[in-house]
Design an enzyme around this catalytic site. Structure first.
Site, mmCIF file in Angstrom:
data_model
loop_
_atom_site.group_PDB
_atom_site.id
_atom_site.type_symbol
_atom_site.label_atom_id
_atom_site.label_comp_id
_atom_site.label_asym_id
_atom_site.label_seq_id
_atom_site.Cartn_x
_atom_site.Cartn_y
_atom_site.Cartn_z
ATOM 1 N N ASP A 19 0.876 -1.163 0.000
ATOM 2 C CA ASP A 19 0.000 0.000 0.000
ATOM 3 C C ASP A 19 0.919 1.220 0.000
ATOM 4 O O ASP A 19 2.123 1.108 0.286
ATOM 5 C CB ASP A 19 -0.892 -0.014 1.239
ATOM 6 N N ASP A 21 -0.096 5.201 0.868
ATOM 7 C CA ASP A 21 -0.329 6.129 1.977
ATOM 8 C C ASP A 21 -0.269 5.391 3.299
ATOM 9 O O ASP A 21 -1.019 4.442 3.528
ATOM 10 C CB ASP A 21 -1.694 6.822 1.828
#
Length: 340
Positions: A19, A21
């Site tokens: 991922d 952020d």
């Protein structure tokens, strides 16, 4: 001490899917240690991919952002919910079909690149509404989407993240905007593309071919649940949204395979632990006392977390009801953000 079997966690996997952020960067600044961690993977020839629910940037823009931070990345390594939503609509509707876009310019660009026509008003007869996060989304955008959906347009949400990370703490994400429409329309979106749906991770694993895939994320409700739906192992890093109290309260569908404070857990067996372990783990014990959990012992805070997960997942407990029985336990709880 609870360690991952073998030497390093990363050695057990062919592909690592990150991922972005809360894992690699926070808004536009790299998280400490992230650039070095990805650099080590590249240097070792390890396959890397990035899966993000953020629909406000195109894959090429994300790759440029990562490269600017010191992480060499190619657009084909980046899987965004915006691109996935555009591909889904391309496969469902004829070329040139009008699609009402609620979101950032990147989402409009993906719709355009898919051969569809982005529009902004319901009176342009859109066949679908695609809704993604954009900092400029306002009431007027939601109003147009509401009119179009009531008229029969297919409603596609790029993701339903309630919040997104920022330097000021969690802020409303696309899921909060989707919730406004859901409340107004009294219905669910027809399709949700991003995590926790399995599509992004499944696509990344398929591209990598044979071998095992590890998903690394900071959110239990998207990254970890999405990995579980895709049948993949996952590593929760505590550098973003989900914290220790949320982990202890996680239902089975949101429980990671491993947990680490940060990306050092990929390479250092002492910086990662498999969960759940046993209530008596690495010098720690967690037992129920007077309706709460009592932690006693000494050792790594991470091992204390393993013991707490084992006890809390066997019978739910509020994080406020976890108590230290020793000074060492009090220090471990403080390190985990559980001190009173």
């Amino acid at each position: 001490m609870t360690e991952v079997a073998g030497d390093r966690l990363v050695d057990g996997y062919t592909l690592v899917v990150f991922d972005l952020d809360g894992v690699i960067y926070l808004i536009d600044r790299p998280i400490p240690g992230a650039v070095e961690a990805v650099g080590r993977l590249h240097a070792a020839g390890r396959a890397v991919a990035y899966a993000t629910n953020n629909a406000s940037r195109r894959s090429s823009e994300v790759a440029d952002l990562l490269t600017g931070m010191g992480v060499p990345a190619e657009p084909q390594e980046v899987l965004t919910s915006a691109a996935a939503a555009a591909e889904l609509l391309r496969d469902r509707f004829p070329a040139g079909a009008p699609v009402l876009v609620v979101g950032a310019e990147a989402l409009r660009a993906e719709i355009r690149a898919a051969g569809l026509t982005p529009v902004a008003r319901a009176d342009e007869s859109p066949v679908a509404v695609v809704q993604g996060y954009g900092p400029q989304v306002c009431w007027a955008d939601l109003a147009e989407a509401s009119v179009a959906i009531r008229a029969g347009a297919t409603w596609v949400a790029t993701n339903t993240d309630r919040t997104l990370p920022s330097g000021r703490g969690p802020l409303p994400g696309n899921g909060s905007l989707v919730a406004a429409l859901r409340h107004a329309l009294d219905r669910e979106p027809d399709v949700v593309v991003g995590k926790p749906e399995a599509a992004l991770f499944a696509t990344a694993a398929r591209r990598a071919g044979a071998g095992r895939t590890l998903v690394v994320g900071d959110r239990l409700d998207t990254d970890i649940e999405g990995a579980r739906r895709a049948g993949l192992d996952s590593l929760l890093v505590l550098t973003g949204v989900s914290d220790v109290p949320e982990l202890l309260a996680a239902p089975e569908s949101r429980r990671p395979t491993y947990v680490a404070m940060n990306l050092a857990g990929l390479f250092d067996p002492a910086a990662v632990a498999r969960v759940p372990g046993e209530p008596d783990t690495g010098g720690w014990s967690a037992a129920r006392v007077d309706g709460g959990l009592e932690l006693r012992g000494a050792g790594r805070p991470l091992d204390a977390l393993v013991a707490l997960c084992a006890a809390a997942w066997s019978a739910p407990v509020d994080a406020a009801d976890i108590r230290p029985a020793t000074p060492e336990a009090q220090r471990a709880l403080a390190a985990l953000g559980l001190s009173a």
